[in-house]
Design a protein around this motif. Sequence first.
Motif, PDB file in Angstrom:
ATOM      1  N   GLY A 128       0.109  -7.999 -11.498  1.00 18.39           N
ATOM      2  CA  GLY A 128       0.205  -7.727 -12.921  1.00 18.39           C
ATOM      3  C   GLY A 128       1.535  -7.169 -13.366  1.00 18.39           C
ATOM      4  N   GLY A 129       2.537  -7.188 -12.486  1.00 13.17           N
ATOM      5  CA  GLY A 129       3.847  -6.660 -12.840  1.00 13.17           C
ATOM      6  C   GLY A 129       4.698  -7.658 -13.612  1.00 13.17           C
ATOM      7  N   ASN A 130       5.671  -7.140 -14.341  1.00 14.36           N
ATOM      8  CA  ASN A 130       6.575  -7.966 -15.132  1.00 14.36           C
ATOM      9  C   ASN A 130       7.775  -8.375 -14.271  1.00 14.36           C
ATOM     10  OD1 ASN A 130       8.176  -9.190 -17.042  1.00 14.36           O
ATOM     11  ND2 ASN A 130       8.550  -7.338 -18.249  1.00 14.36           N
ATOM     12  N   VAL A 131       7.991  -9.660 -14.101  1.00 13.33           N
ATOM     13  CA  VAL A 131       9.122 -10.146 -13.304  1.00 13.33           C
ATOM     14  C   VAL A 131      10.091 -10.958 -14.158  1.00 13.33           C
ATOM     15  CG1 VAL A 131       7.818 -10.137 -11.146  1.00 13.33           C
ATOM     16  CG2 VAL A 131       7.811 -12.192 -12.581  1.00 13.33           C
ATOM     17  N   THR A 132       9.992 -10.837 -15.477  1.00  8.92           N
ATOM     18  CA  THR A 132      10.824 -11.654 -16.365  1.00  8.92           C
ATOM     19  C   THR A 132      11.864 -10.826 -17.109  1.00  8.92           C
ATOM     20  OG1 THR A 132       9.235 -11.432 -18.185  1.00  8.92           O
ATOM     21  CG2 THR A 132       8.940 -13.297 -16.690  1.00  8.92           C
ATOM     22  N   GLY A 133      12.057  -9.571 -16.689  1.00 14.48           N
ATOM     23  CA  GLY A 133      13.026  -8.727 -17.372  1.00 14.48           C
ATOM     24  C   GLY A 133      14.455  -9.036 -16.988  1.00 14.48           C
ATOM     25  N   LYS A 134      15.372  -8.227 -17.516  1.00 13.50           N
ATOM     26  CA  LYS A 134      16.795  -8.420 -17.235  1.00 13.50           C
ATOM     27  C   LYS A 134      17.199  -7.826 -15.894  1.00 13.50           C
ATOM     28  CE  LYS A 134      18.027  -8.496 -22.142  1.00 13.50           C
ATOM     29  NZ  LYS A 134      18.845  -7.885 -23.214  1.00 13.50           N
ATOM     30  N   LEU A 135      16.470  -6.806 -15.457  1.00 13.83           N
ATOM     31  CA  LEU A 135      16.767  -6.148 -14.189  1.00 13.83           C
ATOM     32  C   LEU A 135      15.444  -5.732 -13.569  1.00 13.83           C
ATOM     33  CD1 LEU A 135      18.798  -4.801 -12.179  1.00 13.83           C
ATOM     34  CD2 LEU A 135      18.669  -2.755 -13.614  1.00 13.83           C
ATOM     35  N   ARG A 136      15.318  -5.929 -12.255  1.00 12.30           N
ATOM     36  CA  ARG A 136      14.062  -5.590 -11.574  1.00 12.30           C
ATOM     37  C   ARG A 136      14.353  -4.977 -10.219  1.00 12.30           C
ATOM     38  NH1 ARG A 136      10.915  -8.378  -7.862  1.00 12.30           N
ATOM     39  NH2 ARG A 136      12.181 -10.264  -8.146  1.00 12.30           N
ATOM     40  N   VAL A 137      13.574  -3.934  -9.884  1.00 15.97           N
ATOM     41  CA  VAL A 137      13.576  -3.341  -8.543  1.00 15.97           C
ATOM     42  C   VAL A 137      12.122  -3.267  -8.099  1.00 15.97           C
ATOM     43  CG1 VAL A 137      14.101  -1.330  -7.128  1.00 15.97           C
ATOM     44  CG2 VAL A 137      15.654  -1.987  -8.979  1.00 15.97           C
ATOM     45  N   SER A 138      11.792  -3.941  -6.993  1.00 17.63           N
ATOM     46  CA  SER A 138      10.414  -3.976  -6.503  1.00 17.63           C
ATOM     47  C   SER A 138      10.365  -3.438  -5.080  1.00 17.63           C
ATOM     48  CB  SER A 138       9.851  -5.398  -6.532  1.00 17.63           C
ATOM     49  OG  SER A 138       9.869  -5.935  -7.843  1.00 17.63           O
ATOM     50  N   LEU A 139       9.284  -2.723  -4.779  1.00 19.90           N
ATOM     51  CA  LEU A 139       9.018  -2.189  -3.442  1.00 19.90           C
ATOM     52  C   LEU A 139       7.811  -2.909  -2.872  1.00 19.90           C
ATOM     53  CD1 LEU A 139       9.003  -0.018  -1.111  1.00 19.90           C
ATOM     54  CD2 LEU A 139       7.651   1.421  -2.660  1.00 19.90           C
ATOM     55  N   SER A 140       7.920  -3.352  -1.615  1.00 21.26           N
ATOM     56  CA  SER A 140       6.805  -4.017  -0.948  1.00 21.26           C
ATOM     57  C   SER A 140       6.654  -3.422   0.448  1.00 21.26           C
ATOM     58  CB  SER A 140       7.065  -5.527  -0.853  1.00 21.26           C
ATOM     59  OG  SER A 140       6.075  -6.163  -0.081  1.00 21.26           O
ATOM     60  N   TRP A 141       5.392  -3.193   0.853  1.00 16.93           N
ATOM     61  CA  TRP A 141       5.159  -2.740   2.225  1.00 16.93           C
ATOM     62  C   TRP A 141       3.893  -3.400   2.753  1.00 16.93           C
ATOM     63  CZ3 TRP A 141       4.286  -0.083  -2.170  1.00 16.93           C
ATOM     64  CH2 TRP A 141       3.143   0.683  -2.317  1.00 16.93           C
ATOM     65  N   PHE A 142       3.406  -3.023   3.953  1.00 19.46           N
ATOM     66  CA  PHE A 142       2.514  -3.899   4.691  1.00 19.46           C
ATOM     67  C   PHE A 142       1.266  -3.208   5.236  1.00 19.46           C
ATOM     68  CE2 PHE A 142       7.050  -4.609   5.415  1.00 19.46           C
ATOM     69  CZ  PHE A 142       7.228  -5.750   4.649  1.00 19.46           C
ATOM     70  N   ASN A 143       0.969  -1.993   4.774  1.00 19.45           N
ATOM     71  CA  ASN A 143      -0.236  -1.313   5.237  1.00 19.45           C
ATOM     72  C   ASN A 143      -0.839  -0.506   4.090  1.00 19.45           C
ATOM     73  OD1 ASN A 143       1.316   1.015   5.019  1.00 19.45           O
ATOM     74  ND2 ASN A 143       1.689   1.197   7.212  1.00 19.45           N
ATOM     75  N   HIS A 144      -1.770   0.390   4.413  1.00 16.57           N
ATOM     76  CA  HIS A 144      -2.493   1.141   3.389  1.00 16.57           C
ATOM     77  C   HIS A 144      -1.823   2.453   3.006  1.00 16.57           C
ATOM     78  CE1 HIS A 144      -6.477  -1.100   4.412  1.00 16.57           C
ATOM     79  NE2 HIS A 144      -5.814  -1.708   3.456  1.00 16.57           N
ATOM     80  N   ASP A 145      -0.615   2.704   3.491  1.00 16.10           N
ATOM     81  CA  ASP A 145       0.112   3.905   3.066  1.00 16.10           C
ATOM     82  C   ASP A 145       0.313   3.897   1.553  1.00 16.10           C
ATOM     83  OD1 ASP A 145       0.241   4.605   5.671  1.00 16.10           O
ATOM     84  OD2 ASP A 145       2.397   4.364   5.910  1.00 16.10           O
TER      85      ASP A 145
ATOM     86  N   PHE B 147       3.954   9.313  -0.180  1.00 19.97           N
ATOM     87  CA  PHE B 147       3.036  10.284  -0.786  1.00 19.97           C
ATOM     88  C   PHE B 147       1.842  10.557   0.119  1.00 19.97           C
ATOM     89  CE2 PHE B 147      -0.518  11.519  -3.505  1.00 19.97           C
ATOM     90  CZ  PHE B 147       0.054  12.569  -4.210  1.00 19.97           C
ATOM     91  N   ARG B 148       1.304   9.501   0.754  1.00 17.13           N
ATOM     92  CA  ARG B 148       0.171   9.692   1.657  1.00 17.13           C
ATOM     93  C   ARG B 148       0.247   8.671   2.784  1.00 17.13           C
ATOM     94  NH1 ARG B 148      -3.497   9.797  -1.754  1.00 17.13           N
ATOM     95  NH2 ARG B 148      -3.861  12.048  -1.821  1.00 17.13           N
ATOM     96  N   LYS B 149       0.453   9.165   3.993  1.00  9.57           N
ATOM     97  CA  LYS B 149       0.517   8.286   5.156  1.00  9.57           C
ATOM     98  C   LYS B 149      -0.885   8.079   5.695  1.00  9.57           C
ATOM     99  CE  LYS B 149       2.677   7.747   9.707  1.00  9.57           C
ATOM    100  NZ  LYS B 149       3.043   6.349   9.409  1.00  9.57           N
ATOM    101  N   ARG B 150      -1.280   6.829   5.864  1.00  8.34           N
ATOM    102  CA  ARG B 150      -2.627   6.522   6.322  1.00  8.34           C
ATOM    103  C   ARG B 150      -2.647   5.743   7.624  1.00  8.34           C
ATOM    104  NH1 ARG B 150      -3.437   5.020   0.485  1.00  8.34           N
ATOM    105  NH2 ARG B 150      -4.597   6.745  -0.489  1.00  8.34           N
ATOM    106  N   GLU B 151      -1.544   5.058   7.972  1.00  7.00           N
ATOM    107  CA  GLU B 151      -1.565   4.193   9.145  1.00  7.00           C
ATOM    108  C   GLU B 151      -0.279   4.311   9.945  1.00  7.00           C
ATOM    109  OE1 GLU B 151      -3.821   0.289   8.819  1.00  7.00           O
ATOM    110  OE2 GLU B 151      -2.899   0.433   6.846  1.00  7.00           O
ATOM    111  N   SER B 152      -0.382   3.916  11.220  1.00 11.14           N
ATOM    112  CA  SER B 152       0.791   3.876  12.085  1.00 11.14           C
ATOM    113  C   SER B 152       1.203   2.449  12.411  1.00 11.14           C
ATOM    114  CB  SER B 152       0.504   4.643  13.390  1.00 11.14           C
ATOM    115  OG  SER B 152       0.226   6.000  13.117  1.00 11.14           O
ATOM    116  N   ALA B 153       0.436   1.481  11.962  1.00 18.99           N
ATOM    117  CA  ALA B 153       0.770   0.068  12.169  1.00 18.99           C
ATOM    118  C   ALA B 153       1.313  -0.511  10.864  1.00 18.99           C
ATOM    119  CB  ALA B 153      -0.470  -0.705  12.618  1.00 18.99           C
TER     120      ALA B 153
END
Length: 676
Positions: free
Chosen positions: A425-442, A501-507
Amino acid sequence: MIKGDDTVGDFEQFVADVSTRLSTMSKGELYVVGDGLDRDSLWLTFLESFPAGTNLRFRERSEYDCSTCRGFIKNFGNVVEIHNGRIRTVWSGVSASDPVFSVVAAALDEFVGMLPLSGVFRSTEAQYGTRTTRTLRDGQVEVWHHLNGRVEKRHHTTDAGAARGSFDAAVQVFQRGLAELTQQALDTVVDLIDGDALYRGAEHRRAVTEFRSLQNQWTQATDGRAFVFANAMNPAARFRNTVIGTLVQELSAGVDLEHAVRSFESRVAPQNYQRPTALITPAMVKAAMKTIDELGIEESLQRRFARLSDVSVTNVLWVGNDTQSQMKDGIEGLLMQAATTTPAGPRLRDAKPEEIPVIAFMKDILPGAATIDLWVANSHEPNFVSLTTGRHPAAPRLFTWDNDFGWSYHGNLTDSIKERVKRAGGNVTGKLRVSLSWFNHDDLDLHVFEPNGDHIWYQDKRNKLDVDMNAGGGLSREPVENVTWTRNVPDGEYRIEVNQFRKRESAGVGFVIETESNGRIEHYSHERAVGQKETVEVGRMTVAGEKITAFRPGKDMRPGSAGKDLWGITTEQFVPVSTVMYSPNYFDDNEVGNRHYLFMLKECVNDQPTRGIYNEFLRRDLQPHRKVFEVLGDRTKCEPSPDQLSGLGFSSTVRSSVVAKVTTTGGRRRLISIQF
């Protein structure tokens, strides 16, 4: 009041029977019926229940009217017990042999027995009524007998209201648990515990099974409310309000199993806890196999990496000379003419690439190419892709297109970070974008500081932070956070940070930052785990004229200029291309969804098990079974093989680029920046 010899019936014996009955009942739990009952109705029922002709002494009024008996009936008349699942009153079976008072007792028993259970009996008084009183009449002492009785100490207290309130709350918790917690959810939790898939689950097994037993008894009880009252103080009755009961409650409400268990683990498990086994229960396996059997697709679920020999000539846009003989359908000689060897042209080290749109590249450059090499940058890591196919070509198809091929990007994604942001649901059509992506439940949080010092984060989104995942509620293994400037992009230096903010996994540790401005996408990766409350400096970004002009990565971020071994090749250098094709949803005459451009690289070998099934691929009649296929997709990954087709993929929906070194069949060498 009754004088012993003034009535046809034996009132003295009736009094003794009632007192004995109450004393016997009070050895167990006592309850009351008739919430809001007018106690005078009990007294009137008593007075009006005497048979005609039993009032011999006074014809003008009842002779049984006295304040002592009235007080007893008002306070004890609606007291009941629960015996073998049934309600029995204080009047049940009293004076059965007396023709007068058996009628009185039966009338009271019927009246009280029809009233609904309303609470537990607690009183500030242990006794009501007096056995006898004496009066002097005409010089004679008359003895009068009265209804009376006392209860065990357990039933009287100095704060009767609080005791009744505590019981009422227990009844409500028990009743809600019985009504809301499903047998399926209880069975699922037992399966998880037995399969050692729930943190310290063995400690909770007894609580689950005891509540499940109570629920089974409740469903078979003749009087369900009596069962609830009789068992409300059982420790198992409070199951719904326990930590394991909350897990069952969420599953009963339809919360996804993975999310519900993660929520349970966040409450009871250490922050670095990693579940030892997968969240799949015998019941889930049985249900999945039933679906698979009904659809006849068991063989279709067996997937593997695709080989060049699997792909038809009609589905390849270009193939190198030394790989033509490996193609299916006799590809040799059909896709391109034999290469003509001529002296090499000028070196391309210092040349500036020609920018050519991908459509023009496919139409004008590709047909005349003898060799193609791609500059594989570190920023292309999310673009690494593998082609997959079914192990059984004749099995029914799974996907919305008319072939059995699929594709999977690095990290088992089907598309880019940008696409993940869009799905969230994020906006990707703006003039400038910074996105964070990760791979677990942290729960990682993106922080951006604008040139004027304004701090954009989850507590002050400033209409720019529009996606904040894994903060609470449902958890995802494809989480993203996104900050987009749609207008008024300030010039200057931006500071970007990521906080755990909250670490939940080590994988599945680490994260990727994606930046986009003026259609250009860049990636910066952090490969190690981020500790609890740790803040990582991602870098400083310079913006001028609404475009990123420079990016200085932090010390723990991987810069784009450092080469890295990935899937058998080394990044930050040119790598030979073996074949070029569209994604399988555009093979033959298919045009389903977004088109991807796949450049398969020589010696590129994905060394990790890879998903061959994604819910996004499934054909329409399989969509109702998405949960089953989500589990199956994760359990039926393609095992690595040396002769696979892997390389770089680019989506038609994401603006990106890759530099290609092309040698034409005429010997000309060109450096081209393919624009997607």
